[in-house]
Design a protein around this motif. Structure first.
Motif, mmCIF file in Angstrom:
data_model
loop_
_atom_site.group_PDB
_atom_site.id
_atom_site.type_symbol
_atom_site.label_atom_id
_atom_site.label_comp_id
_atom_site.label_asym_id
_atom_site.label_seq_id
_atom_site.Cartn_x
_atom_site.Cartn_y
_atom_site.Cartn_z
ATOM 1 N N LEU A 104 0.831 -1.212 0.000
ATOM 2 C CA LEU A 104 0.000 0.000 0.000
ATOM 3 C C LEU A 104 0.864 1.261 0.000
ATOM 4 N N LEU A 105 1.965 1.235 0.724
ATOM 5 C CA LEU A 105 2.899 2.364 0.722
ATOM 6 C C LEU A 105 3.429 2.615 -0.683
ATOM 7 N N ILE A 106 3.806 1.568 -1.390
ATOM 8 C CA ILE A 106 4.328 1.724 -2.746
ATOM 9 C C ILE A 106 3.268 2.326 -3.659
ATOM 10 N N ALA A 107 2.019 1.871 -3.543
ATOM 11 C CA ALA A 107 0.941 2.445 -4.359
ATOM 12 C C ALA A 107 0.790 3.938 -4.073
ATOM 13 N N VAL A 108 0.831 4.311 -2.803
ATOM 14 C CA VAL A 108 0.719 5.729 -2.432
ATOM 15 C C VAL A 108 1.904 6.525 -2.981
ATOM 16 N N LEU A 109 3.106 5.951 -2.920
ATOM 17 C CA LEU A 109 4.280 6.630 -3.467
ATOM 18 C C LEU A 109 4.140 6.863 -4.966
ATOM 19 N N CYS A 110 3.652 5.861 -5.690
ATOM 20 C CA CYS A 110 3.461 6.009 -7.138
ATOM 21 C C CYS A 110 2.451 7.100 -7.448
ATOM 22 N N TRP A 111 1.320 7.037 -6.803
ATOM 23 C CA TRP A 111 0.294 8.040 -7.069
ATOM 24 C C TRP A 111 0.694 9.404 -6.521
ATOM 25 N N GLY A 112 1.483 9.434 -5.453
ATOM 26 C CA GLY A 112 2.021 10.700 -4.956
ATOM 27 C C GLY A 112 2.976 11.326 -5.953
ATOM 28 N N ALA A 113 3.796 10.509 -6.596
ATOM 29 C CA ALA A 113 4.720 11.015 -7.624
ATOM 30 C C ALA A 113 3.946 11.621 -8.777
ATOM 31 N N LEU A 114 2.862 10.984 -9.167
ATOM 32 C CA LEU A 114 2.044 11.526 -10.257
ATOM 33 C C LEU A 114 1.358 12.821 -9.841
ATOM 34 N N ALA A 115 0.884 12.873 -8.623
ATOM 35 C CA ALA A 115 0.203 14.080 -8.137
ATOM 36 C C ALA A 115 1.172 15.249 -7.980
ATOM 37 N N ALA A 116 2.439 14.946 -7.716
ATOM 38 C CA ALA A 116 3.437 15.998 -7.461
ATOM 39 C C ALA A 116 4.275 16.317 -8.701
ATOM 40 N N ARG A 117 3.803 15.967 -9.886
ATOM 41 C CA ARG A 117 4.595 16.189 -11.109
ATOM 42 C C ARG A 117 5.071 17.619 -11.275
ATOM 43 N N ARG A 118 4.279 18.577 -10.855
ATOM 44 C CA ARG A 118 4.664 19.990 -11.006
ATOM 45 C C ARG A 118 5.859 20.361 -10.140
ATOM 46 N N TRP A 119 6.045 19.638 -9.053
ATOM 47 C CA TRP A 119 7.160 19.878 -8.142
ATOM 48 C C TRP A 119 8.171 18.751 -8.334
ATOM 49 N N GLN A 120 9.027 18.906 -9.319
ATOM 50 C CA GLN A 120 9.940 17.852 -9.734
ATOM 51 C C GLN A 120 10.758 17.226 -8.600
ATOM 52 N N PRO A 121 11.341 18.030 -7.691
ATOM 53 C CA PRO A 121 12.113 17.379 -6.619
ATOM 54 C C PRO A 121 11.256 16.464 -5.742
ATOM 55 N N VAL A 122 10.038 16.876 -5.468
ATOM 56 C CA VAL A 122 9.137 16.062 -4.636
ATOM 57 C C VAL A 122 8.733 14.807 -5.405
ATOM 58 N N SER A 123 8.374 14.988 -6.664
ATOM 59 C CA SER A 123 8.003 13.851 -7.498
ATOM 60 C C SER A 123 9.155 12.863 -7.614
ATOM 61 N N PHE A 124 10.368 13.377 -7.781
ATOM 62 C CA PHE A 124 11.541 12.509 -7.872
ATOM 63 C C PHE A 124 11.742 11.717 -6.579
ATOM 64 N N LEU A 125 11.559 12.361 -5.438
ATOM 65 C CA LEU A 125 11.714 11.663 -4.159
ATOM 66 C C LEU A 125 10.701 10.529 -4.015
ATOM 67 N N PHE A 126 9.461 10.791 -4.418
ATOM 68 C CA PHE A 126 8.452 9.735 -4.388
ATOM 69 C C PHE A 126 8.876 8.579 -5.291
ATOM 70 N N CYS A 127 9.332 8.907 -6.513
ATOM 71 C CA CYS A 127 9.753 7.869 -7.463
ATOM 72 C C CYS A 127 10.952 7.088 -6.946
ATOM 73 N N ALA A 128 11.902 7.785 -6.342
ATOM 74 C CA ALA A 128 13.097 7.113 -5.829
ATOM 75 C C ALA A 128 12.757 6.208 -4.651
ATOM 76 N N ALA A 129 11.720 6.552 -3.916
ATOM 77 C CA ALA A 129 11.323 5.732 -2.766
ATOM 78 C C ALA A 129 10.641 4.428 -3.185
#
Length: 163
Positions: free
Chosen positions: A48-73
């Motif tokens: 469930l954490l991984i699913a949230v991280l994936c969807w969080g990365a998509l939601a944070a696309r405008r903020w590249q550093p945040v999106s990258f952190l979600f993707c890296a996690a």
């Protein structure tokens, strides 16, 4: 109908794989009466954490550093899940009790086992929860899926284009 870019589809796919894994576990538990141990429900939490991280990365696309952190996690969490599945298979499933293992302490101290017992309730010892699906232990299926998710997460990071 709009289509998602390939990188978005990959993140959605990873998230859906994780949700699917949890649904299979819940069907196994509630329909086929396969009671989960502490390590089983801990792995559900990681999916469930991984699913949230994936969807969080998509939601944070405008903020590249945040999106990258979600993707890296994502691959890091998947590697953690693989380690949990390996531990369940190699160590915990041979123990009479999972009491006081990391997974048991984490799930109990977080309150998730009591707060959402239908999803995170610890109902069996690790030895009792040792079951097969198509001749392969559940923990090995989970280990394999976590490794696939880690590879997909790394692939997404490698193909990521800066905006």
């Amino acid at each position: 109908m709009t289509s998602f870019p390939a990188s978005d589809r990959l993140l959605h796919g990873i998230a859906l794989l994780c949700i699917g894994a949890v649904l299979v576990a819940l069907i196994s538990q509630h329909v086929f009466d396969m009671r989960p141990c502490a390590w089983c429900v801990f792995q559900r939490l990681i999916y469930l954490l991984i699913a949230v991280l994936c969807w969080g990365a998509l939601a944070a696309r405008r903020w590249q550093p945040v999106s990258f952190l979600f993707c890296a996690a994502v691959p890091l969490a998947a590697i953690g899940g693989a380690l949990a599945a390996w531990y369940q298979y190699d160590v915990a499933s041979e123990m009479f009790s999972c009491d006081l293992t990391f997974a048991d302490r984490f799930m109990v101290n977080s309150g998730l086992d009591a707060g959402l017992p239908w999803l995170f309730g610890i109902q069996a010892s690790c030895l009792d929860a040792k079951v097969d699906l198509l001749g392969v232990e559940y923990a090995i299926w989970s280990l394999a899926l976590f490794l696939v998710i880690a590879v997909l997460g790394i692939r997404h990071l490698a193909n990521r284009k800066p905006q």
